[in-house]
Design a protein around this motif. Sequence first.
Motif, PDB file in Angstrom:
ATOM      1  N   ASP A  61       0.861  -1.184   0.000  1.00  0.00           N
ATOM      2  CA  ASP A  61       0.000   0.000   0.000  1.00  0.00           C
ATOM      3  C   ASP A  61       0.895   1.231   0.000  1.00  0.00           C
ATOM      4  O   ASP A  61       1.593   1.515   0.972  1.00  0.00           O
ATOM      5  CB  ASP A  61      -0.900   0.003   1.225  1.00  0.00           C
ATOM      6  CG  ASP A  61      -1.929   1.132   1.191  1.00  0.00           C
ATOM      7  OD1 ASP A  61      -1.821   2.012   0.305  1.00  0.00           O
ATOM      8  OD2 ASP A  61      -2.833   1.147   2.047  1.00  0.00           O
ATOM      9  N   VAL A  62       0.882   1.979  -1.108  1.00  0.00           N
ATOM     10  CA  VAL A  62       1.721   3.175  -1.221  1.00  0.00           C
ATOM     11  C   VAL A  62       0.878   4.451  -1.202  1.00  0.00           C
ATOM     12  O   VAL A  62       1.314   5.511  -1.639  1.00  0.00           O
ATOM     13  CB  VAL A  62       2.600   3.113  -2.494  1.00  0.00           C
ATOM     14  CG1 VAL A  62       3.724   2.117  -2.313  1.00  0.00           C
ATOM     15  CG2 VAL A  62       1.782   2.772  -3.735  1.00  0.00           C
ATOM     16  N   GLY A  63      -0.357   4.338  -0.695  1.00  0.00           N
ATOM     17  CA  GLY A  63      -1.191   5.516  -0.524  1.00  0.00           C
ATOM     18  C   GLY A  63      -1.780   6.029  -1.827  1.00  0.00           C
ATOM     19  O   GLY A  63      -2.222   5.251  -2.681  1.00  0.00           O
ATOM     20  N   GLN A  64      -1.775   7.357  -1.989  1.00  0.00           N
ATOM     21  CA  GLN A  64      -2.394   7.982  -3.159  1.00  0.00           C
ATOM     22  C   GLN A  64      -1.436   8.009  -4.346  1.00  0.00           C
ATOM     23  O   GLN A  64      -1.173   9.048  -4.955  1.00  0.00           O
ATOM     24  CB  GLN A  64      -2.867   9.399  -2.814  1.00  0.00           C
ATOM     25  CG  GLN A  64      -4.116   9.422  -1.949  1.00  0.00           C
ATOM     26  CD  GLN A  64      -4.555  10.831  -1.627  1.00  0.00           C
ATOM     27  OE1 GLN A  64      -4.544  11.253  -0.465  1.00  0.00           O
ATOM     28  NE2 GLN A  64      -4.960  11.574  -2.641  1.00  0.00           N
ATOM     29  N   VAL A  65      -0.938   6.842  -4.678  1.00  0.00           N
ATOM     30  CA  VAL A  65      -0.119   6.663  -5.879  1.00  0.00           C
ATOM     31  C   VAL A  65      -1.009   6.035  -6.939  1.00  0.00           C
ATOM     32  O   VAL A  65      -1.730   5.071  -6.664  1.00  0.00           O
ATOM     33  CB  VAL A  65       1.110   5.781  -5.608  1.00  0.00           C
ATOM     34  CG1 VAL A  65       1.885   5.523  -6.904  1.00  0.00           C
ATOM     35  CG2 VAL A  65       2.011   6.437  -4.574  1.00  0.00           C
ATOM     36  N   GLY A  66      -0.985   6.602  -8.131  1.00  0.00           N
ATOM     37  CA  GLY A  66      -1.941   6.204  -9.152  1.00  0.00           C
ATOM     38  C   GLY A  66      -1.407   5.265 -10.201  1.00  0.00           C
ATOM     39  O   GLY A  66      -0.220   5.261 -10.534  1.00  0.00           O
ATOM     40  N   ASP A  67      -2.324   4.486 -10.733  1.00  0.00           N
ATOM     41  CA  ASP A  67      -2.091   3.624 -11.890  1.00  0.00           C
ATOM     42  C   ASP A  67      -2.978   4.169 -13.011  1.00  0.00           C
ATOM     43  O   ASP A  67      -4.193   4.291 -12.839  1.00  0.00           O
ATOM     44  CB  ASP A  67      -2.469   2.185 -11.538  1.00  0.00           C
ATOM     45  CG  ASP A  67      -2.132   1.198 -12.644  1.00  0.00           C
ATOM     46  OD1 ASP A  67      -1.280   1.530 -13.488  1.00  0.00           O
ATOM     47  OD2 ASP A  67      -2.723   0.098 -12.660  1.00  0.00           O
ATOM     48  N   ILE A  68      -2.406   4.531 -14.125  1.00  0.00           N
ATOM     49  CA  ILE A  68      -3.162   5.163 -15.212  1.00  0.00           C
ATOM     50  C   ILE A  68      -4.196   4.199 -15.777  1.00  0.00           C
ATOM     51  O   ILE A  68      -3.881   3.063 -16.127  1.00  0.00           O
ATOM     52  CB  ILE A  68      -2.217   5.641 -16.327  1.00  0.00           C
ATOM     53  CG1 ILE A  68      -1.256   6.705 -15.802  1.00  0.00           C
ATOM     54  CG2 ILE A  68      -3.011   6.194 -17.514  1.00  0.00           C
ATOM     55  CD1 ILE A  68      -0.185   7.106 -16.801  1.00  0.00           C
ATOM     56  N   THR A  69      -5.435   4.682 -15.890  1.00  0.00           N
ATOM     57  CA  THR A  69      -6.490   3.873 -16.508  1.00  0.00           C
ATOM     58  C   THR A  69      -6.909   4.407 -17.871  1.00  0.00           C
ATOM     59  O   THR A  69      -7.411   3.656 -18.703  1.00  0.00           O
ATOM     60  CB  THR A  69      -7.726   3.809 -15.594  1.00  0.00           C
ATOM     61  OG1 THR A  69      -8.205   5.141 -15.343  1.00  0.00           O
ATOM     62  CG2 THR A  69      -7.379   3.142 -14.269  1.00  0.00           C
ATOM     63  N   ALA A  70      -6.719   5.714 -18.109  1.00  0.00           N
ATOM     64  CA  ALA A  70      -7.095   6.298 -19.400  1.00  0.00           C
ATOM     65  C   ALA A  70      -6.374   7.617 -19.593  1.00  0.00           C
ATOM     66  O   ALA A  70      -6.116   8.350 -18.630  1.00  0.00           O
ATOM     67  CB  ALA A  70      -8.609   6.510 -19.483  1.00  0.00           C
ATOM     68  N   ILE A  71      -6.052   7.909 -20.850  1.00  0.00           N
ATOM     69  CA  ILE A  71      -5.438   9.183 -21.208  1.00  0.00           C
ATOM     70  C   ILE A  71      -6.238   9.800 -22.343  1.00  0.00           C
ATOM     71  O   ILE A  71      -6.470   9.163 -23.371  1.00  0.00           O
ATOM     72  CB  ILE A  71      -3.969   9.007 -21.640  1.00  0.00           C
ATOM     73  CG1 ILE A  71      -3.114   8.527 -20.464  1.00  0.00           C
ATOM     74  CG2 ILE A  71      -3.403  10.307 -22.207  1.00  0.00           C
ATOM     75  CD1 ILE A  71      -1.655   8.298 -20.810  1.00  0.00           C
ATOM     76  N   ASP A  72      -6.688  11.035 -22.134  1.00  0.00           N
ATOM     77  CA  ASP A  72      -7.410  11.794 -23.158  1.00  0.00           C
ATOM     78  C   ASP A  72      -6.453  12.870 -23.682  1.00  0.00           C
ATOM     79  O   ASP A  72      -6.173  13.850 -22.991  1.00  0.00           O
ATOM     80  CB  ASP A  72      -8.667  12.421 -22.564  1.00  0.00           C
ATOM     81  CG  ASP A  72      -9.507  13.181 -23.589  1.00  0.00           C
ATOM     82  OD1 ASP A  72      -8.988  13.452 -24.702  1.00  0.00           O
ATOM     83  OD2 ASP A  72     -10.661  13.514 -23.283  1.00  0.00           O
ATOM     84  N   THR A  73      -5.951  12.685 -24.884  1.00  0.00           N
ATOM     85  CA  THR A  73      -4.908  13.576 -25.407  1.00  0.00           C
ATOM     86  C   THR A  73      -5.445  14.842 -26.062  1.00  0.00           C
ATOM     87  O   THR A  73      -4.664  15.641 -26.586  1.00  0.00           O
ATOM     88  CB  THR A  73      -4.054  12.830 -26.450  1.00  0.00           C
ATOM     89  OG1 THR A  73      -4.890  12.420 -27.542  1.00  0.00           O
ATOM     90  CG2 THR A  73      -3.382  11.619 -25.839  1.00  0.00           C
ATOM     91  N   SER A  74      -6.748  15.073 -26.016  1.00  0.00           N
ATOM     92  CA  SER A  74      -7.315  16.194 -26.773  1.00  0.00           C
ATOM     93  C   SER A  74      -6.719  17.533 -26.360  1.00  0.00           C
ATOM     94  O   SER A  74      -6.457  18.391 -27.213  1.00  0.00           O
ATOM     95  CB  SER A  74      -8.836  16.213 -26.643  1.00  0.00           C
ATOM     96  OG  SER A  74      -9.228  16.280 -25.282  1.00  0.00           O
ATOM     97  N   ILE A  75      -6.472  17.739 -25.058  1.00  0.00           N
ATOM     98  CA  ILE A  75      -5.912  19.025 -24.640  1.00  0.00           C
ATOM     99  C   ILE A  75      -4.473  19.180 -25.125  1.00  0.00           C
ATOM    100  O   ILE A  75      -4.044  20.265 -25.505  1.00  0.00           O
ATOM    101  CB  ILE A  75      -6.000  19.196 -23.101  1.00  0.00           C
ATOM    102  CG1 ILE A  75      -5.628  20.629 -22.734  1.00  0.00           C
ATOM    103  CG2 ILE A  75      -5.123  18.188 -22.372  1.00  0.00           C
ATOM    104  CD1 ILE A  75      -5.930  20.978 -21.292  1.00  0.00           C
ATOM    105  N   ILE A  76      -3.721  18.082 -25.168  1.00  0.00           N
ATOM    106  CA  ILE A  76      -2.351  18.131 -25.691  1.00  0.00           C
ATOM    107  C   ILE A  76      -2.372  18.499 -27.168  1.00  0.00           C
ATOM    108  O   ILE A  76      -1.599  19.353 -27.631  1.00  0.00           O
ATOM    109  CB  ILE A  76      -1.640  16.780 -25.503  1.00  0.00           C
ATOM    110  CG1 ILE A  76      -1.532  16.418 -24.020  1.00  0.00           C
ATOM    111  CG2 ILE A  76      -0.263  16.788 -26.164  1.00  0.00           C
ATOM    112  CD1 ILE A  76      -0.521  17.189 -23.249  1.00  0.00           C
ATOM    113  N   LEU A  77      -3.248  17.858 -27.924  1.00  0.00           N
ATOM    114  CA  LEU A  77      -3.338  18.127 -29.359  1.00  0.00           C
ATOM    115  C   LEU A  77      -3.766  19.567 -29.631  1.00  0.00           C
ATOM    116  O   LEU A  77      -3.276  20.196 -30.581  1.00  0.00           O
ATOM    117  CB  LEU A  77      -4.311  17.142 -30.009  1.00  0.00           C
ATOM    118  CG  LEU A  77      -3.929  15.658 -29.902  1.00  0.00           C
ATOM    119  CD1 LEU A  77      -5.024  14.772 -30.480  1.00  0.00           C
ATOM    120  CD2 LEU A  77      -2.602  15.391 -30.589  1.00  0.00           C
ATOM    121  N   THR A  78      -4.658  20.083 -28.793  1.00  0.00           N
ATOM    122  CA  THR A  78      -5.092  21.475 -28.943  1.00  0.00           C
ATOM    123  C   THR A  78      -3.930  22.436 -28.723  1.00  0.00           C
ATOM    124  O   THR A  78      -3.741  23.395 -29.487  1.00  0.00           O
ATOM    125  CB  THR A  78      -6.232  21.791 -27.964  1.00  0.00           C
ATOM    126  OG1 THR A  78      -7.355  20.953 -28.265  1.00  0.00           O
ATOM    127  CG2 THR A  78      -6.652  23.245 -28.067  1.00  0.00           C
TER     128      THR A  78
END
Length: 297
Positions: free
Chosen positions: A154-171
């Motif tokens: 248990d490392v607390g509030q460490v995240g594992d990516i479930t989805a990436i929405d690249t629209s803001i990067i592309l914009t």
Amino acid sequence: MTDTPCTIAPRDHAQLLAQMLPALRQFRGKTMVVKYGGNAMTDPALQQAFAEDIVLLQLAGIQPVVVHGGGPQIESALQRVGKQGQFIQGMRVTDAETMQIVQWVLAGEVQADIVGRIQQAGGRAVGLTGRDGGLIRAQKLRLVDQNDATLTHDVGQVGDITAIDTSIILTLQSAGLVPVVSPVGFGAHNESYNINADVVAAGLAVALQAEKLLMLSNIPGVLDKQGQLLTELTPQRIDALVADGTISGGMLPKIAGALDAAKAGVNAVHIIDGRAPHTMLLEVLSGQAHGTMIRAQ
């Protein structure tokens, strides 16, 4: 850009530019994800060189995306409030108070400095976290013990990516801006997650179908037990190096992310030395391999 007088003869300048032409043709219009961390983030001369490299790459028609860490800065902030950082298998244990400090340091201090330096070097950059535009959705990381797959940490509030929405990067890219991403994601109940920057860089490289993923490190690349540089690594070789302890600690998520990106189709994944000025530029434009290249097979 710096105003240091140039000592290279004009003919040599022309020859250098001509040698860069194949790389400029190959990468023009392509996305390149750069994980920025280590000494390159704390040494003023290296900070300036990094910003200049990012601007030059953009001027050459390449679309850089910067993902930054901030380990030393987070550690310093934790010490100021009397907390001691703790790591398990290269992941920072993140309780609620640490998560607040992580967000403040990454988005409020480190990111702002990087954006400012890129703009000072003549570029245009925008900082964002994984929360902005729904960029990085995450869930609590289930960290499996590297020696016993039946155990988890248990490392607390460490995240594992479930989805990436690249629209803001592309914009941002379409507007001629360099995205500078802090590795913080959000969960299903609006909770924040601290995500390893190497993992975020690899995930973005895959989602953006990047041509290259460059990971700046505090070493020349991956070294064997004798301290010799390993110029190429395959999955089988990586497994062996993890098993004998050559790859451990903070290098574990870096290698895992690099390998995932290579397997998912990122054409070139390199771990390079961020302690030398303009190493990133040499890697991209010289046509010569630097550091360690991660191969999918």
